[in-house]
Design an enzyme around this catalytic site. Structure first.
Site, PDB file in Angstrom:
ATOM      1  N   SER A 143       0.860  -1.177   0.000  1.00 27.88           N
ATOM      2  CA  SER A 143       0.000   0.000   0.000  1.00 27.88           C
ATOM      3  C   SER A 143       0.897   1.227   0.000  1.00 27.88           C
ATOM      4  CB  SER A 143      -0.885   0.012   1.256  1.00 27.88           C
ATOM      5  OG  SER A 143      -1.525   1.252   1.438  1.00 27.88           O
ATOM      6  N   TYR A 156      -2.088  -0.751  10.602  1.00 28.97           N
ATOM      7  CA  TYR A 156      -2.149  -1.089   9.175  1.00 28.97           C
ATOM      8  C   TYR A 156      -0.827  -0.764   8.493  1.00 28.97           C
ATOM      9  CZ  TYR A 156      -3.703  -0.969   4.299  1.00 28.97           C
ATOM     10  OH  TYR A 156      -3.825  -1.176   2.940  1.00 28.97           O
TER      11      TYR A 156
END
Length: 293
Positions: A143, A156
């Site tokens: 990501s 995350y």
């Protein structure tokens, strides 16, 4: 890049895609099938299997935190090892549960690392002998959060930063064996995961103390609004799926790819500015999303 939906001639190769129930994973599975690969599409539920099943797409039940599921998928790959080689594994499964570091329970930290890091390692370990034999490819979906950690994204981003590091190490280990490792860093993509993450963040916020509400309510509201905006204007999942499929089919892939203009810009900016400057940029981008008082 072609956008045709016509099936291309079949290839004698397998690709395993985890997290293929919806979003980028499902789009990647469909695009790879269109390009001729036999896709093992990892899903967690039978209902998801029924939805993704199609010509050249074989759903397999795969919770990447469940050792029995991983063992079964590796055995399924082994069934074809004499006739169809494993071309690639796409480690795409993931969850997002965002809250300030002070607020997020340790159980949620562990769950995110189990899914977003350890599960990918477990799948990779299980199928790596097949990839070494076929001189195949590992594609790890990280990501933009694997390069830049936004407020409330500590768990995350921590798992995605770690997956980036593991991917670098793995690439250097496997290069002499002919296995390539590619990292894909999406930015805003219109997937269901973002919406689920926002809902979970709101639930966690309900359990905060009054002092924590005073410290973080404005921040959480702004982050949630910004995430919703990114999702609304993000790259469609089908386009992301084609980009991921390209990393498997291109003869000489780069080590890293971004998906989306926002990811490309942020990753480049992060390379050249100081931490304090990046903090200021992120603060300025977040400011319009705070509730008006």
């Amino acid at each position: 890049m072609t956008t045709s939906t016509q099936l291309l001639p079949a290839k004698n190769e397998l690709v395993l895609v985890t997290g293929a129930s919806t979003g980028m994973g499902a789009a990647t599975a469909r695009e790879l099938a269109r390009r001729g690969y036999h896709v093992l599409a990892g899903v967690r539920r039978e209902t998801d299997a029924n939805q993704i099943q199609a010509d050249r797409i074989e759903p397999v039940i795969l919770d990447i935190t469940a050792p029995d599921d991983i063992e079964s998928v590796a055995a399924r790959v082994g069934q074809d090892s004499g006739s169809r080689r494993l071309r690639a594994v796409v480690n795409n499964a993931g969850i997002a549960v965002n809250a300030p570091v002070e607020v997020l329970p340790l159980a949620e930290w562990r769950r995110q690392f189990d899914v977003n890091l350890f599960g990918h390692i477990a799948v990779t370990q299980a199928v790596l002998p097949f990839l070494i034999s076929s001189r195949g490819r590992i594609v790890n979906i990280t990501s933009v959060g694997g390069k830049i950690a936004m407020p409330t994204h500590g768990a995350y981003a921590g798992a995605k930063f770690a997956l980036e590091a593991v991917s670098d190490s793995l690439r250097r280990e496997l290069a002499p064996l002919g296995v390539q490792v590619v990292i894909v860093e999406p930015g805003g993509v219109t997937t269901e995961m973002a919406g689920r993450g926002i809902a979970t963040a709101n639930q966690l916020a309900e359990g905060m103390t009054s002092d924590q509400h005073g410290r973080y309510d404005g921040l959480i509201g702004a982050i949630t609004a910004q995430a919703a905006s990114f999702t609304k204007t993000g790259v469609p999942a089908d386009i992301a799926g084609r980009a991921i499929a390209d990393t498997i089919t291109t003869p000489n892939p780069r080590t890293r790819y971004t998906i989306g203009r926002d990811a490309a810009i942020l990753v480049r900016v992060a390379r050249i500015v100081t931490d304090r400057t990046l903090d200021a940029i992120l603060r300025r981008n977040l400011a319009p999303h705070y509730a008006k008082r």
